[in-house]
Scaffold this motif. Structure first.
Motif, mmCIF file in Angstrom:
data_model
loop_
_atom_site.group_PDB
_atom_site.id
_atom_site.type_symbol
_atom_site.label_atom_id
_atom_site.label_comp_id
_atom_site.label_asym_id
_atom_site.label_seq_id
_atom_site.Cartn_x
_atom_site.Cartn_y
_atom_site.Cartn_z
ATOM 1 N N PHE A 130 -25.201 -78.664 -80.427
ATOM 2 C CA PHE A 130 -25.863 -78.105 -79.241
ATOM 3 C C PHE A 130 -25.823 -79.082 -78.068
ATOM 4 O O PHE A 130 -25.448 -78.713 -76.947
ATOM 5 N N SER A 131 -26.217 -80.339 -78.319
ATOM 6 C CA SER A 131 -26.273 -81.322 -77.231
ATOM 7 C C SER A 131 -24.880 -81.623 -76.682
ATOM 8 O O SER A 131 -24.712 -81.806 -75.468
ATOM 9 N N ASN A 132 -23.851 -81.654 -77.555
ATOM 10 C CA ASN A 132 -22.488 -81.884 -77.079
ATOM 11 C C ASN A 132 -21.991 -80.709 -76.240
ATOM 12 O O ASN A 132 -21.313 -80.901 -75.224
ATOM 13 N N SER A 133 -22.318 -79.492 -76.676
ATOM 14 C CA SER A 133 -21.928 -78.305 -75.903
ATOM 15 C C SER A 133 -22.588 -78.324 -74.528
ATOM 16 O O SER A 133 -21.956 -77.992 -73.513
ATOM 17 N N LEU A 134 -23.848 -78.733 -74.503
ATOM 18 C CA LEU A 134 -24.589 -78.757 -73.245
ATOM 19 C C LEU A 134 -24.050 -79.838 -72.310
ATOM 20 O O LEU A 134 -23.763 -79.574 -71.135
ATOM 21 N N THR A 135 -23.912 -81.061 -72.825
ATOM 22 C CA THR A 135 -23.496 -82.174 -71.964
ATOM 23 C C THR A 135 -22.056 -82.014 -71.475
ATOM 24 O O THR A 135 -21.745 -82.382 -70.335
ATOM 25 N N SER A 136 -21.178 -81.475 -72.319
ATOM 26 C CA SER A 136 -19.789 -81.285 -71.880
ATOM 27 C C SER A 136 -19.711 -80.230 -70.785
ATOM 28 O O SER A 136 -18.946 -80.368 -69.826
ATOM 29 N N ALA A 137 -20.525 -79.166 -70.906
ATOM 30 C CA ALA A 137 -20.551 -78.143 -69.853
ATOM 31 C C ALA A 137 -21.244 -78.659 -68.599
ATOM 32 O O ALA A 137 -20.859 -78.311 -67.482
ATOM 33 N N ALA A 138 -22.253 -79.512 -68.790
ATOM 34 C CA ALA A 138 -22.990 -80.044 -67.641
ATOM 35 C C ALA A 138 -22.129 -80.971 -66.789
ATOM 36 O O ALA A 138 -22.355 -81.101 -65.583
ATOM 37 N N GLY A 139 -21.141 -81.635 -67.402
ATOM 38 C CA GLY A 139 -20.294 -82.556 -66.649
ATOM 39 C C GLY A 139 -18.961 -81.967 -66.262
ATOM 40 O O GLY A 139 -18.026 -82.699 -65.938
ATOM 41 N N ILE A 140 -18.858 -80.639 -66.284
ATOM 42 C CA ILE A 140 -17.565 -79.981 -66.094
ATOM 43 C C ILE A 140 -16.968 -80.269 -64.717
ATOM 44 O O ILE A 140 -15.765 -80.506 -64.581
ATOM 45 N N PHE A 141 -17.789 -80.292 -63.662
ATOM 46 C CA PHE A 141 -17.260 -80.524 -62.318
ATOM 47 C C PHE A 141 -17.014 -82.007 -62.050
ATOM 48 O O PHE A 141 -15.959 -82.376 -61.527
ATOM 49 N N SER A 142 -17.966 -82.841 -62.417
ATOM 50 C CA SER A 142 -17.809 -84.274 -62.154
ATOM 51 C C SER A 142 -16.709 -84.901 -63.007
ATOM 52 O O SER A 142 -15.957 -85.765 -62.536
ATOM 53 N N ASN A 143 -16.572 -84.469 -64.258
ATOM 54 C CA ASN A 143 -15.577 -85.063 -65.148
ATOM 55 C C ASN A 143 -14.160 -84.591 -64.856
ATOM 56 O O ASN A 143 -13.189 -85.249 -65.258
ATOM 57 N N ASN A 144 -14.033 -83.439 -64.210
ATOM 58 C CA ASN A 144 -12.702 -82.891 -63.932
ATOM 59 C C ASN A 144 -12.421 -82.781 -62.431
ATOM 60 O O ASN A 144 -11.599 -81.976 -62.008
ATOM 61 N N GLN A 145 -13.107 -83.601 -61.665
ATOM 62 C CA GLN A 145 -12.976 -83.537 -60.211
ATOM 63 C C GLN A 145 -11.530 -83.735 -59.756
ATOM 64 O O GLN A 145 -11.026 -83.020 -58.886
ATOM 65 N N SER A 146 -10.832 -84.710 -60.349
ATOM 66 C CA SER A 146 -9.470 -85.019 -59.920
ATOM 67 C C SER A 146 -8.505 -83.860 -60.182
ATOM 68 O O SER A 146 -7.602 -83.595 -59.384
ATOM 69 N N ILE A 147 -8.713 -83.146 -61.306
ATOM 70 C CA ILE A 147 -7.843 -82.009 -61.621
ATOM 71 C C ILE A 147 -8.195 -80.806 -60.765
ATOM 72 O O ILE A 147 -7.319 -80.144 -60.196
ATOM 73 N N PHE A 148 -9.494 -80.520 -60.660
ATOM 74 C CA PHE A 148 -9.931 -79.346 -59.916
ATOM 75 C C PHE A 148 -9.547 -79.415 -58.437
ATOM 76 O O PHE A 148 -9.286 -78.395 -57.811
ATOM 77 N N SER A 149 -9.528 -80.622 -57.876
ATOM 78 C CA SER A 149 -9.253 -80.764 -56.443
ATOM 79 C C SER A 149 -7.766 -80.721 -56.115
ATOM 80 O O SER A 149 -7.396 -80.603 -54.951
ATOM 81 N N LYS A 150 -6.910 -80.807 -57.137
ATOM 82 C CA LYS A 150 -5.466 -80.850 -56.885
ATOM 83 C C LYS A 150 -4.727 -79.596 -57.334
ATOM 84 O O LYS A 150 -3.754 -79.188 -56.712
ATOM 85 N N VAL A 151 -5.173 -79.016 -58.435
ATOM 86 C CA VAL A 151 -4.455 -77.881 -59.018
ATOM 87 C C VAL A 151 -5.414 -76.715 -59.185
ATOM 88 O O VAL A 151 -6.538 -76.888 -59.654
ATOM 89 N N TYR A 152 -4.947 -75.531 -58.817
ATOM 90 C CA TYR A 152 -5.792 -74.364 -59.046
ATOM 91 C C TYR A 152 -5.421 -73.700 -60.370
ATOM 92 O O TYR A 152 -4.251 -73.467 -60.672
ATOM 93 N N PHE A 153 -6.433 -73.402 -61.143
ATOM 94 C CA PHE A 153 -6.306 -72.631 -62.377
ATOM 95 C C PHE A 153 -7.703 -72.114 -62.696
ATOM 96 O O PHE A 153 -8.687 -72.613 -62.127
ATOM 97 N N PRO A 154 -7.851 -71.150 -63.548
ATOM 98 C CA PRO A 154 -9.191 -70.647 -63.881
ATOM 99 C C PRO A 154 -10.067 -71.762 -64.457
ATOM 100 O O PRO A 154 -9.790 -72.284 -65.534
ATOM 101 N N ARG A 155 -11.084 -72.152 -63.732
ATOM 102 C CA ARG A 155 -11.934 -73.283 -64.152
ATOM 103 C C ARG A 155 -12.640 -73.019 -65.479
ATOM 104 O O ARG A 155 -12.983 -73.948 -66.201
#
Length: 248
Positions: free
Chosen positions: A62-87
């Protein structure tokens, strides 16, 4: 993304994926000593190893599912800002990765479970144990839903990142992880109705060990909250994914 999660998490480690088993096993031994031997907290007749390993395994999932989803934008900032795909694919891959880790730990639990059955312990499963995939989905969607809500808020309010770990540590003690529901005082039972993680964790022990019980209303309220958090999380996630780059 799933391959990336596994390769980066245990890159340059000696034990590698064995850590998936070592971590809950060490925690189980510590909980057995502290809560079982010192505090003498009951386990509804379930052997300590089976009781604490199951609680630790499911809470970690549960805690891993929560924390991984909670950091989805900050942890993948470099990918999200360069390439578009369904987040949302990253959210799904995180849930798949944490589910795979859970299955490795569950396989370890099965060995202990078989051992205790052989030596005569009354920890026989019920027919509901076949619903284990549903239980995984239940807990995973609950953690992911709450995590997506937090991820959408932390792009503007970074303080939530600091509160997350602290809050999870506190929440574990109002969840039947190191004690069964039967050991909770009656006047505090309402805590477990408003804590949606309580029902699935306790149901696992009921289904697999044939011990304990979970009120139907507690399970129902947990399922309703799970879908509510998931719905709100998806709405905030879809709204936030369009503007988060400008904010971060």
């Amino acid at each position: 993304f799933i391959k990336r999660d596994f390769s980066t998490q245990y890159k340059q480690t000696i034990l590698g994926p064995i850590w998936y088993i070592v971590q809950p096993l060490v925690t189980t031994v510590i909980n057995t000593f502290i809560f079982g031997n010192l505090a003498k907290i009951g386990t509804d007749g379930i052997p300590y190893i089976l009781f604490y390993f199951a609680g630790t395994m499911l809470w970690t999932f549960f805690s891993n599912s929560l924390t991984s989803a909670a950091g989805i934008f900050s942890n993948n900032q470099s990918i999200f800002s360069k390439v578009y795909f369904p987040r949302l694919t990253v959210v799904i891959s995180n849930l798949a990765s944490t589910s795979f880790k859970l299955l490795i730990q569950f396989a370890c639990l099965v060995f202990f479970w078989i051992y205790y059955i052989i030596i005569g312990e009354k920890v026989f499963p019920t027919a509901y144990a076949l619903l284990f995939p549903f239980l995984i989905l239940w807990i995973g969607l609950l953690g992911t839903g709450i995590g997506m809500i937090i991820s959408s808020l932390t792009t503007k309010y970074r303080d939530l990142n600091h509160l997350l770990g602290f809050g999870l540590n506190l929440a574990m003690y109002i969840t039947p992880v190191v004690y069964p529901l039967s050991e909770a005082p009656e006047k505090f039972i309402w805590f477990f109705y408003v804590n949606p993680v309580s029902a699935p964790i306790e149901l696992f022990r009921v289904w697999f060990y044939g011990a304990g019980s979970v009120p139907f209303l507690m399970s129902l309220s947990s399922i309703i909250m799970t879908f509510s958090f998931l719905f709100i999380g998806l709405l905030l996630f879809k709204r936030n994914e369009r503007t988060f780059v400008d904010v971060i």
